[in-house]
Write a protein that holds these residues in place. Sequence first.
Motif, PDB file in Angstrom:
ATOM      1  N   SER A 108       0.818  -1.207   0.000  1.00  0.00           N
ATOM      2  CA  SER A 108       0.000   0.000   0.000  1.00  0.00           C
ATOM      3  C   SER A 108       0.858   1.267   0.000  1.00  0.00           C
ATOM      4  O   SER A 108       0.516   2.258  -0.651  1.00  0.00           O
ATOM      5  CB  SER A 108      -0.931   0.005   1.221  1.00  0.00           C
ATOM      6  N   THR A 150      -0.873   6.626   6.257  1.00  0.00           N
ATOM      7  CA  THR A 150      -2.178   6.121   5.810  1.00  0.00           C
ATOM      8  C   THR A 150      -2.211   4.593   5.773  1.00  0.00           C
ATOM      9  O   THR A 150      -3.105   3.975   6.372  1.00  0.00           O
ATOM     10  CB  THR A 150      -2.549   6.709   4.433  1.00  0.00           C
ATOM     11  N   CYS A 153      -1.928   3.157   9.412  1.00  0.00           N
ATOM     12  CA  CYS A 153      -3.152   3.279  10.215  1.00  0.00           C
ATOM     13  C   CYS A 153      -4.218   2.294   9.751  1.00  0.00           C
ATOM     14  O   CYS A 153      -4.859   1.614  10.568  1.00  0.00           O
ATOM     15  CB  CYS A 153      -3.683   4.705  10.140  1.00  0.00           C
ATOM     16  N   ILE A 154      -4.411   2.223   8.429  1.00  0.00           N
ATOM     17  CA  ILE A 154      -5.445   1.336   7.886  1.00  0.00           C
ATOM     18  C   ILE A 154      -5.175  -0.108   8.268  1.00  0.00           C
ATOM     19  O   ILE A 154      -6.072  -0.822   8.763  1.00  0.00           O
ATOM     20  CB  ILE A 154      -5.525   1.485   6.359  1.00  0.00           C
ATOM     21  N   SER A 158      -6.878  -3.160  10.544  1.00  0.00           N
ATOM     22  CA  SER A 158      -7.190  -4.458   9.942  1.00  0.00           C
ATOM     23  C   SER A 158      -6.588  -5.610  10.738  1.00  0.00           C
ATOM     24  O   SER A 158      -7.255  -6.623  10.994  1.00  0.00           O
ATOM     25  CB  SER A 158      -6.669  -4.483   8.501  1.00  0.00           C
ATOM     26  N   VAL A 198     -13.811  -2.874   6.788  1.00  0.00           N
ATOM     27  CA  VAL A 198     -12.464  -2.302   6.646  1.00  0.00           C
ATOM     28  C   VAL A 198     -11.845  -2.700   5.312  1.00  0.00           C
ATOM     29  O   VAL A 198     -11.181  -1.889   4.648  1.00  0.00           O
ATOM     30  CB  VAL A 198     -11.561  -2.747   7.815  1.00  0.00           C
ATOM     31  N   THR A 202     -10.722  -0.061   2.494  1.00  0.00           N
ATOM     32  CA  THR A 202      -9.340  -0.046   2.014  1.00  0.00           C
ATOM     33  C   THR A 202      -9.288  -0.086   0.489  1.00  0.00           C
ATOM     34  O   THR A 202      -8.523   0.650  -0.142  1.00  0.00           O
ATOM     35  CB  THR A 202      -8.556  -1.242   2.595  1.00  0.00           C
ATOM     36  N   ILE A 205     -10.242   3.320  -0.859  1.00  0.00           N
ATOM     37  CA  ILE A 205      -9.174   4.309  -0.657  1.00  0.00           C
ATOM     38  C   ILE A 205      -8.085   4.166  -1.714  1.00  0.00           C
ATOM     39  O   ILE A 205      -7.637   5.157  -2.313  1.00  0.00           O
ATOM     40  CB  ILE A 205      -8.570   4.169   0.758  1.00  0.00           C
TER      41      ILE A 205
END
Length: 316
Positions: A108, A150, A153-154, A158, A198, A202, A205
Amino acid sequence: MIDNVTAVRAFTLLGINETMNYRATVFAMTLLYYSVILIVNISLVTIIIFDENLHEPMYILLASFCVNGLYGASGFYPRFLVDLLSSTQDISYEGCLLQAFVMYSFASCELSILAVMAYDRYLAICRPLHYRSLMTKRRLRHLISFSWLTPFCIFSISIILTSRLKLCESQIKRLFCINWLIVQLACADADMLANNIVSYATIIIYLLHGFFIIWTYMHLIRTCVKSKEDRVKFMQTCVPHVISLLLFLVVMLFDLMYMRFGSRDLHPSTKNFMGMVFLIIPPILNPLIYGFKLGKIRTRILGLIFLKEEIGLRLY
């Protein structure tokens, strides 16, 4: 609730047994490849740090790109090398969650950094007169923080949600831990609603990341076709970014193919390769692509090589 279900405190990674007859060769090649990844990325980051002429947003973002490559590779290769020397490929519950976090956040971060690099090129080519005022050191710090924080945190959320699941199986059909594969080991009565929310959030995003990159390149191409100077700048600075982006998309496609067909009739070695292709190609090709394509870095590398040769001749 399901009866007689024990808490899973360790996982078994499957796939390495396929290399039983040539583990020594695989270990040597993996160690060599990992060493090359370290040398190439660390060298590029070091050059950017110590050469003040490279203290520009494009090169600082490239250094961040290389650091992410080191981060992802170090989340896999050391553990894989240890597994090649072990008779069993067990990994602790906590270690598996940590590796899953590293793998997801690495991939990511790659896309987030590519999005920030696309924004930087958009400002440099489409709005050159305002570039210095828009791409300030403060904004650059914010963009780099965004590209790292980002994903962290995501996927922290998860992984925390995954850790709350009750698991009924402990075998992961891959060479390393992946969050989605851990979730698939959950018991039938597990509450998956939060995990699914979530996951979809994701996906949205990072689809937005992709659309943003497409939007910036639409403007870049529209601007560059009007000016020969802009076309030259595009070829010099944007082509490496495009290659890295296409490389990322192809590699992710391979990974999705593995997730889709991994349990089918593919040969085990093919499944293993498809499962780890995003850890093989980008960490070494990205710094090589930028190192050879970007003029300032190429000049700096060649200067260091020729300097060493000159010193060697003098000593001789």
